[in-house]
Design an enzyme around this catalytic site. Structure first.
Site, short mmCIF file in Angstrom:
data_model
loop_
_atom_site.label_atom_id
_atom_site.label_comp_id
_atom_site.label_asym_id
_atom_site.label_seq_id
_atom_site.Cartn_x
_atom_site.Cartn_y
_atom_site.Cartn_z
N GLU A 164 0.81 -1.22 0.00
CA GLU A 164 0.00 0.00 0.00
C GLU A 164 0.84 1.27 0.00
OE1 GLU A 164 -3.75 0.16 0.74
OE2 GLU A 164 -3.78 -1.89 -0.01
N HIS A 232 -4.01 1.82 7.67
CA HIS A 232 -2.61 2.08 7.33
C HIS A 232 -1.87 2.56 8.57
CE1 HIS A 232 -4.14 2.92 3.01
NE2 HIS A 232 -3.59 1.74 3.03
N CYS A 349 -2.69 11.34 3.97
CA CYS A 349 -3.12 10.48 2.86
C CYS A 349 -2.99 11.19 1.52
CB CYS A 349 -4.58 10.07 3.05
SG CYS A 349 -4.86 8.81 4.31
#
Length: 418
Positions: A164, A232, A349
């Site tokens: 990711e 995350h 993000c």
């Protein structure tokens, strides 16, 4: 200019909507089916970029990917509207590439064996709607960082192992332009929500980037953090130079993680927020740690947090206390990214950190005040004001989304990304 940290923010795309596709992302699933506001979302993102530029920092941009993804719909044997399967339609329209922390893992030149900045585009295989992003993301990275004397842009690791990107990667050391230690945070499967970062993917990236063993740490994320909605690592921990800002419950072996970091990073300073002061639920709900720690031109550090942090008394109290103290983070800088937050992504993000000489980057991806104003004008004139769930997949909206992106590519002279 020399080597500096450049934050490449993702511009929120004109198809921004709330389809709730991301299992384990509590904000995204909570707001599924609500009306989204792409124009406001993109303008909020541009304002965040302007905020960083006003601080005296170098700012870059990455552009929305082509949406709707006609090739994906064709491969799934459904029409361009995707009427045969609404879930496939939603995947093909997703604007989640705006969260460029998931675009790639980046190892700057001071850390690597060949002295180049290495990128590995993330495969994002855990979430189907994100797994279709990497080919277009890779193409964009190879344009932005085309100078092979200074950059190496790799494809994804095999889809056998989920990766990711930078959302599960931190870098700590004395300064951005000096050799640092790269910290890869992974999860173990079997919990309430998917563990998106596989340890083997992280180790493969460290090897392909040419990191010496002493410059790579591999730390397990706490299962309880993933179960609580920290899909995350950057939802519970963020690092900058010698500073780690983390929640007490971020790592599976808290003491072991801290000991390894202190041993590998001389002068490491760990700012831990105790669960007794800010619960894991409040940390995730406010996105306290999905923040940008920035080294400002005067050498002090600032923490860019979402405005939601100021609305939570416990979180705000901790931030006020930290800023008044003698620690390395002296400034708390709230920004409004509410549209992104409602879909599950905060300030961290929205950005990919790249340490490089700006002169070596394709200048079309670097922001200036004039370029930012031109982009804001394109967004104001062409991004849809709102998108309701029933509109996703309609031909009229598809035409508008495609046209809006094309206007932005023309504005930045990046038609090769069309």
């Amino acid at each position: 200019m020399g080597m500096v940290e450049i934050n490449f923010d993702g511009l929120v795309g004109p198809s921004h909507n709330y389809s709730g596709l991301s299992l384990g992302n509590l904000a995204a699933t909570k707001n599924a089916g609500k009306i989204a506001y792409p124009r406001a979302a993109a303008l909020q993102g541009l304002a965040k970029m302007r905020h960083n530029m006003d601080l005296g920092l170098v700012q870059g941009v990455l552009l929305p990917l082509p949406r709707p993804d006609a090739a994906f719909l064709d491969a799934m044997a459904t029409g361009t509207g995707g009427g045969a399967d609404p879930a496939l339609t939603a995947m093909a329209w997703s604007a989640s590439s705006m969260w460029t922390a998931n675009a790639a893992t980046v190892s700057p030149a001071p850390d690597t064996a060949d002295g180049r900045c290495h990128f590995s585009v993330a495969n994002l295989v855990t979430m189907p709607h994100r797994s279709i992003e990497w080919p277009d993301t890779l193409a964009q990275l190879r344009v932005a960082f085309a100078d092979e004397r200074h950059f190496a842009v790799h494809g994804p690791v095999p889809a056998t192992f989920g990766d990711e990107g930078a959302a599960n990667h931190m870098r700590m050391g004395p300064a951005h332009a000096e050799p640092c230690v790269e910290i890869f945070v992974y999860g173990r499967p079997g919990g309430r929500f998917p563990a998106r970062q596989n340890e083997q993917a992280s180790r493969a990236i460290a090897r392909r980037h040419g990191l010496a063993p002493e410059r790579a740490l591999f730390i397990e994320q706490a299962p309880e953090a993933i179960a609580a909605g920290a899909f995350h690592n950057d939802v519970v921990a963020v690092a900058n130079e010698h500073v780690l800002f983390t929640h007490e419950q971020a790592f599976a072996d808290r003491e072991g993680a801290y000991a390894a970091i202190r041993a590998a990073v001389p002068g490491a300073e760990i700012i831990e927020v105790p669960a007794a002061r800010v619960s894991l639920a409040d940390a995730i709900g406010s996105y306290l740690f999905n923040a940008q720690i920035l080294t400002l031109p005067d050498g002090t550090m600032g923490l860019v947090v979402p405005g939601e942090c100021m609305e939570n008394p416990g979180v705000r109290g901790w931030l006020d206390e930290m800023a008044r103290g003698n620690g390395p983070i002296r400034h708390v800088l709230p920004v409004d990214v509410r549209q992104s937050m409602a879909n599950g992504g905060g300030p961290a993000c929205l950005r990919l950190r790249v340490v490089a000489d700006p002169d070596h980057v394709d200048q079309r991806f670097l922001m200036t005040p004039e370029k930012l104003e031109s982009m804001a004008d394109i967004v104001t004139r062409h991004w849809p004001e709102s998108i309701a769930p029933a509109e996703i997949g309609t031909p009229g909206l598809a035409d508008r989304v495609i046209s809006a992106r094309n206007f932005m590519l023309e504005c930045l002279n990046l038609k090769e990304l069309g």
